[in-house]
Design a protein around this motif. Structure first.
Motif, PDB file in Angstrom:
ATOM      1  N   HIS A  31       0.991  -1.294  -0.059  1.00 48.26           N
ATOM      2  CA  HIS A  31      -0.141  -0.163   0.079  1.00 48.26           C
ATOM      3  C   HIS A  31       0.855   1.363  -0.097  1.00 48.26           C
ATOM      4  N   ARG A  32       1.823   1.134   0.891  1.00 46.84           N
ATOM      5  CA  ARG A  32       2.720   2.392   0.771  1.00 46.84           C
ATOM      6  C   ARG A  32       3.591   2.496  -0.396  1.00 46.84           C
ATOM      7  N   LEU A  33       4.020   1.508  -0.888  1.00 45.50           N
ATOM      8  CA  LEU A  33       4.616   1.535  -2.238  1.00 45.50           C
ATOM      9  C   LEU A  33       3.731   2.113  -3.496  1.00 45.50           C
ATOM     10  N   ASN A  34       2.500   1.641  -3.232  1.00 50.31           N
ATOM     11  CA  ASN A  34       1.714   2.172  -4.333  1.00 50.31           C
ATOM     12  C   ASN A  34       1.292   3.787  -3.874  1.00 50.31           C
ATOM     13  N   ARG A  35       1.307   4.551  -2.891  1.00 50.34           N
ATOM     14  CA  ARG A  35       1.201   5.401  -2.379  1.00 50.34           C
ATOM     15  C   ARG A  35       2.355   6.259  -3.105  1.00 50.34           C
ATOM     16  N   LEU A  36       3.485   5.929  -2.802  1.00 51.26           N
ATOM     17  CA  LEU A  36       4.514   6.521  -3.297  1.00 51.26           C
ATOM     18  C   LEU A  36       4.555   6.439  -4.685  1.00 51.26           C
ATOM     19  N   PHE A  37       4.164   5.662  -5.523  1.00 50.11           N
ATOM     20  CA  PHE A  37       3.962   5.950  -7.021  1.00 50.11           C
ATOM     21  C   PHE A  37       3.005   7.043  -7.343  1.00 50.11           C
ATOM     22  N   HIS A  38       1.939   6.887  -6.639  1.00 52.81           N
ATOM     23  CA  HIS A  38       1.080   7.797  -6.815  1.00 52.81           C
ATOM     24  C   HIS A  38       1.484   9.187  -6.501  1.00 52.81           C
ATOM     25  N   THR A  39       2.291   9.500  -5.486  1.00 49.22           N
ATOM     26  CA  THR A  39       2.478  10.737  -4.945  1.00 49.22           C
ATOM     27  C   THR A  39       3.683  11.200  -5.974  1.00 49.22           C
ATOM     28  N   ILE A  40       4.564  10.670  -6.519  1.00 53.28           N
ATOM     29  CA  ILE A  40       5.804  10.995  -7.523  1.00 53.28           C
ATOM     30  C   ILE A  40       5.251  11.278  -8.753  1.00 53.28           C
ATOM     31  N   THR A  41       4.160  10.360  -9.191  1.00 51.62           N
ATOM     32  CA  THR A  41       3.033  10.711 -10.329  1.00 51.62           C
ATOM     33  C   THR A  41       2.645  12.265 -10.426  1.00 51.62           C
ATOM     34  N   GLU A  42       1.931  12.292  -9.263  1.00 49.11           N
ATOM     35  CA  GLU A  42       1.038  13.664  -8.865  1.00 49.11           C
ATOM     36  C   GLU A  42       2.049  14.962  -8.640  1.00 49.11           C
ATOM     37  N   GLN A  43       3.003  14.755  -7.998  1.00 45.93           N
ATOM     38  CA  GLN A  43       3.976  15.778  -7.615  1.00 45.93           C
ATOM     39  C   GLN A  43       5.495  15.395  -7.699  1.00 45.93           C
ATOM     40  N   PRO A  44       5.880  15.283  -8.927  1.00 46.89           N
ATOM     41  CA  PRO A  44       7.201  14.770  -9.240  1.00 46.89           C
ATOM     42  C   PRO A  44       8.522  15.702  -8.816  1.00 46.89           C
ATOM     43  N   ARG A  45       8.055  16.969  -8.393  1.00 48.71           N
ATOM     44  CA  ARG A  45       9.175  17.874  -8.182  1.00 48.71           C
ATOM     45  C   ARG A  45       9.352  18.076  -6.716  1.00 48.71           C
ATOM     46  N   GLY A  86      10.572  16.128  -4.197  1.00 50.34           N
ATOM     47  CA  GLY A  86      11.725  15.666  -3.988  1.00 50.34           C
ATOM     48  C   GLY A  86      11.516  14.176  -3.490  1.00 50.34           C
ATOM     49  N   LEU A  87      12.454  13.358  -3.886  1.00 43.65           N
ATOM     50  CA  LEU A  87      12.118  12.025  -3.509  1.00 43.65           C
ATOM     51  C   LEU A  87      12.005  11.569  -2.103  1.00 43.65           C
ATOM     52  N   ARG A  88      12.914  12.298  -1.244  1.00 46.05           N
ATOM     53  CA  ARG A  88      13.189  11.867   0.154  1.00 46.05           C
ATOM     54  C   ARG A  88      11.801  12.307   0.782  1.00 46.05           C
ATOM     55  N   LYS A  89      11.201  13.592   0.476  1.00 46.90           N
ATOM     56  CA  LYS A  89       9.883  14.077   1.229  1.00 46.90           C
ATOM     57  C   LYS A  89       8.975  13.137   0.724  1.00 46.90           C
ATOM     58  N   ALA A  90       8.852  12.635  -0.531  1.00 47.36           N
ATOM     59  CA  ALA A  90       7.902  11.753  -0.898  1.00 47.36           C
ATOM     60  C   ALA A  90       7.706  10.461  -0.026  1.00 47.36           C
ATOM     61  N   GLY A 131       5.264   7.155   4.772  1.00 44.10           N
ATOM     62  CA  GLY A 131       5.659   6.091   5.826  1.00 44.10           C
ATOM     63  C   GLY A 131       6.745   5.205   5.557  1.00 44.10           C
ATOM     64  N   LEU A 132       7.469   5.127   4.465  1.00 48.42           N
ATOM     65  CA  LEU A 132       8.514   4.387   3.980  1.00 48.42           C
ATOM     66  C   LEU A 132       9.815   4.960   4.792  1.00 48.42           C
ATOM     67  N   GLY A 133      10.495   4.150   4.926  1.00 48.24           N
ATOM     68  CA  GLY A 133      11.949   4.566   5.422  1.00 48.24           C
ATOM     69  C   GLY A 133      12.815   4.743   4.323  1.00 48.24           C
ATOM     70  N   GLU A 134      13.614   5.977   4.682  1.00 49.59           N
ATOM     71  CA  GLU A 134      14.594   6.341   3.825  1.00 49.59           C
ATOM     72  C   GLU A 134      15.673   5.351   3.323  1.00 49.59           C
ATOM     73  N   GLY A 135      16.302   5.632   2.028  1.00 48.55           N
ATOM     74  CA  GLY A 135      17.245   5.007   1.886  1.00 48.55           C
ATOM     75  C   GLY A 135      17.141   4.067   0.463  1.00 48.55           C
ATOM     76  N   ARG A 136      18.164   3.152   0.349  1.00 48.30           N
ATOM     77  CA  ARG A 136      18.273   2.594  -0.863  1.00 48.30           C
ATOM     78  C   ARG A 136      17.190   1.281  -0.711  1.00 48.30           C
ATOM     79  N   ARG A 137      16.939   0.784   0.307  1.00 42.49           N
ATOM     80  CA  ARG A 137      15.946  -0.115   0.496  1.00 42.49           C
ATOM     81  C   ARG A 137      14.678   0.003  -0.223  1.00 42.49           C
ATOM     82  N   THR A 138      14.231   1.212  -0.052  1.00 48.68           N
ATOM     83  CA  THR A 138      13.060   1.417  -0.339  1.00 48.68           C
ATOM     84  C   THR A 138      12.887   1.724  -1.775  1.00 48.68           C
ATOM     85  N   ILE A 139      14.083   2.208  -2.254  1.00 45.54           N
ATOM     86  CA  ILE A 139      14.194   2.347  -3.856  1.00 45.54           C
ATOM     87  C   ILE A 139      14.217   1.138  -4.496  1.00 45.54           C
TER      88      ILE A 139
END
Length: 125
Positions: free
Chosen positions: A51-65, A67-71, A76-84
């Motif tokens: 669910h969180r990964l799908n929200r990230l997809f949607h968030t980046i799609t809607e507001q791509p500028r 910043g990745l860390r903020k998105a 609710g995802l942890g920062e870092g390479r694992r999430t990416i």
């Protein structure tokens, strides 16, 4: 199942434990695990992550500028390479390419809002 997914949707940006979800629903963690295994073939924790990964997809799609860390943090995802890496494995696209594509799509949508007539989008020959 629906109540659990609704809970995820309302609280995805917060730290969530499976015991909290089970307590909110008034059932045991074992029962919640059983439900998810039988209906979705995954654990509740895996469902929350998806669910969180799908929200990230949607968030980046809607507001791509934004910043990745903020998105990532806003979902609710942890920062870092694992999430990416999880994102890339889930959606089959590398994050830099997805960001570039999302930014170009946002620019295209903005351009089309300024030029709503199809005739204005055609270059004269």
């Amino acid at each position: 199942m629906g109540r659990t997914l609704h809970y995820f949707a309302r609280h995805f940006h917060e730290p969530i434990t499976i015991s909290q979800v089970a307590g909110h629903l008034g059932i045991s963690e074992d029962c919640l695990d059983f439900w998810f295994d039988q209906t979705r073939g995954m654990t509740p924790a895996e469902a929350l992550l998806h669910h969180r990964l799908n929200r990230l997809f949607h968030t980046i799609t809607e507001q791509p500028r934004q910043g990745l860390r903020k998105a990532i943090v806003s979902c609710g995802l942890g920062e870092g390479r694992r999430t990416i890496a999880l994102f890339e494995n889930t959606f089959g696209i590398e994050m830099p390419l997805f960001l570039l594509t999302s930014r170009r799509a946002a620019e295209d949508r903005a351009f089309r809002r300024l030029h709503p007539s199809a005739d204005q989008l055609v270059l004269p020959s």
